[in-house]
Write an enzyme that holds these catalytic residues in place. Structure first.
Site, PDB file in Angstrom:
ATOM      1  N   ASP A  15       0.962  -1.319   0.043  1.00 11.10           N
ATOM      2  CA  ASP A  15      -0.196   0.053   0.091  1.00 11.10           C
ATOM      3  C   ASP A  15       0.805   1.201  -0.098  1.00 11.10           C
ATOM      4  OD1 ASP A  15      -2.154  -1.795   0.121  1.00 11.10           O
ATOM      5  OD2 ASP A  15      -1.830  -1.783   2.635  1.00 11.10           O
ATOM      6  N   GLU A 187     -11.038   0.919  -3.793  1.00 11.61           N
ATOM      7  CA  GLU A 187     -10.446   1.419  -2.527  1.00 11.61           C
ATOM      8  C   GLU A 187      -9.118   2.306  -2.774  1.00 11.61           C
ATOM      9  OE1 GLU A 187      -9.236  -2.142  -0.608  1.00 11.61           O
ATOM     10  OE2 GLU A 187      -8.387  -3.322  -2.294  1.00 11.61           O
TER      11      GLU A 187
END
Length: 535
Positions: A15, A187
């Site tokens: 991420d 997301e």
């Protein structure tokens, strides 16, 4: 011009959120249940990176006691504006059912090295928060919204709300500005402003093999957002020949010379299992803008490349780090992590016996509260790890040794303990999806030895423990074990379409002590070496 070889942050570093501040580049990555929270790496050339002190070092900033495996610090977003660094992160308290408890916080610092502030609570509506600083000085929080209702899209879109720095809270209306594309599972939102457009970069497809990066744009911050006609702009899906799989969850940066790069999550598969025991890693791609204002990977296509052309910057390498930690410093090596809780003198100390790491035994490997475990990421497929332990257990409930760990349901443990017949002894404990085993037919008596040397050798999917009585002559102990089970793929358990167990981390290797009798028996470790090899 030089080349960059991917991944730039090997091992569990998912991420990524990248920024540039003048001539310095920083990437923040997720740490989940491992403490300290959030990794920040620094570079000056986008090729060479070094780990900086972690920003979340206090329980007051992230209290993970009792958090589930793969809970904790998800998807941080690092940004910079007007002399201040901003770090947004989620503390995930639950995620294994239709509900997710996801609390979003903000900390700040005027120096990337810290100290970082106490957290400001923002919201709990979803995960993957990010902060966008607009040209007019306003700040906007984005996050995906989680919808638990039956029959609804659980990835319910991208919310945006203004953040008031003066009031230190979110203010004004909440808008859902982007519901995603047909890829789904939208997301990881980040907004960038360029040439009059707001560009919304999101992750889609889920963080496994269908992962992708999606780009959309709008003249208005609140939309409607037009999706790139060639979307997705990055993916490895249905390209099994690629070394870098799972490509998605991206972040953009512009160099001093106007070149653009994208960092993104990826995974490298073991063969033949196709599991990624190094976890989700960070890679980088060079990008170009088209005449009609869309960003593309340099050279065309949307497949992540293993070798990338570097920017027009001088190379800036860092000194190699030592492979052996002697525990002579007053502080723990920056690469060591604990599970959920801070380093505190009541369970981990370098002071009580100088030159040694002392760990006091606490709860079992099944605990999500107070484990006495200190480990570092596995960052290469072929690794040798070695330590030596002094430990005098009085009962089978006292254990210490070398642990190869994914989560509390998946691990391999070479431990010193006590047996009523053998006395002090050496044995192996394993767990695969929660199925406990002891693969040795007979444990090895080491009664009378003050210390025992322990070693692990990882060779792709094969994992072997060794021990020695003198540190010179090594003996194999136990069978060859399957390193691929320490992976997201093996941790995943789905029942009737519902994720009962999920994993988002990677393999760690280190030292631990348990004392299930409650006497807090300690063990002393004289050194810990970690060396990656070409085999």
């Amino acid at each position: 011009m030089y080349e960059i070889i991917n991944p730039i942050l090997p091992g569990f570093n998912p991420d990524p959120s990248i920024i540039r501040v003048e001539d310095d580049y920083y990437i923040a990555t997720s740490t989940f249940e491992w403490f300290p929270g959030v990794q920040i790496h620094h570079s000056r050339d986008l090729k060479n990176w070094r780990l900086l002190p972690h920003p979340l070092t206090r329980k007051s900033q992230i209290d993970m006691l009792g958090n589930p495996d793969s809970g904790g610090a998800w998807a941080p977003c690092l940004s910079y504006h007007d002399g201040t660094f901003y770090l947004i992160y989620t503390d995930v308290k639950s995620h294994k059912t239709v509900f997710k408890d996801t609390h979003n916080y903000l900390v700040t610092a005027t120096d990337i090295m810290g100290p970082w502030s106490e957290p400001i609570y923002l919201n709990s509506s979803g995960f993957d928060p990010s902060l966008f600083h607009d040209d007019d000085g306003k700040k906007w929080l984005l996050n995906m919204v989680w919808d638990h209702r039956k029959g609804k899209n659980s990835f319910g879109g991208t919310l945006i709300q203004e953040y008031s720095e003066e009031e230190q809270k979110l203010v004004g209306p909440i808008r859902n500005i982007f519901k995603g594309t047909e890829i789904g599972l939208t997301e990881g939102p980040h907004i960038y402003k360029k040439d009059g457009y707001y560009y919304l970069l999101t992750a889609e497809g889920g963080t496994r093999l269908k992962h992708a990066a999606t780009m959309a744009r709008s003249k208005s911050l609140f939309g409607p957002y037009e999706v790139d006609p060639t979307n997705p702009i990055l993916t490895s899906y249905e390209k099994p020949e690629l070394v870098l799989q799972k490509a998605g969850h991206a972040s953009l940066v512009e160099t001093q010379d106007g070149e653009w790069y994208m960092v993104h999550l990826c995974g490298r598969q073991l063969k033949p299992s196709l599991h990624c025991n190094l976890g989700r890693e960070t890679a980088i791609q060079k990008c170009e803008w088209t005449e009609d204002g869309w960003i593309r990977l340099a050279g065309g296509g949307n497949s992540p490349k293993e070798i990338v052309e570097g920017p027009s910057l001088p190379e800036y390498p860092f000194d190699d780090e030592p492979t052996k930690e002697e525990f002579d410093s007053a502080e723990l090596n920056i690469h060591f992590n604990s599970l959920r809780v801070p380093f505190e003198e009541n369970w981990v100390t370098l002071q009580e016996r100088p030159g040694y790491l002392r760990l006091y035994g606490r709860e079992s490997l099944n605990s999500v509260h107070r484990q006495s475990l200190l480990a570092r990421r596995q960052q290469g497929f072929n690794v040798d790890v070695e330590t030596v332990v002094e430990f005098e257990p009085q009962t089978f409930q006292q254990m210490a040794g070398l642990i190869y760990y994914y989560n509390n349901r998946n691990y391999f443990y070479l431990r010193v303990s006590h047996d009523e017949q053998l006395g002090k002894c050496l044995g192996i404990m394993t767990s695969n999806r929660g199925r406990y085993d002891e693969p040795l037919e007979q444990e090895v008596s080491i009664q009378g030895l003050d210390r025992v040397y322990l070693k692990a050798r990882i060779a792709d999917e094969n994992f072997q423990f060794f021990y020695s009585t003198d540190g010179n002559e090594w003996m194999k102990i136990g069978p060859i074990l399957n390193a691929s089970i320490l992976s997201d793929e093996n941790a995943e358990v789905i029942d009737d379409g519902v994720f009962m167990e999920q994993g988002f981390t990677g393999a760690f290797i280190g030292m631990c002590v348990q004392d299930l009798s409650g006497q807090n028996m300690h063990a002393d470790f004289d050194y810990f070496s970690y060396e990656e090899n070409e085999r």
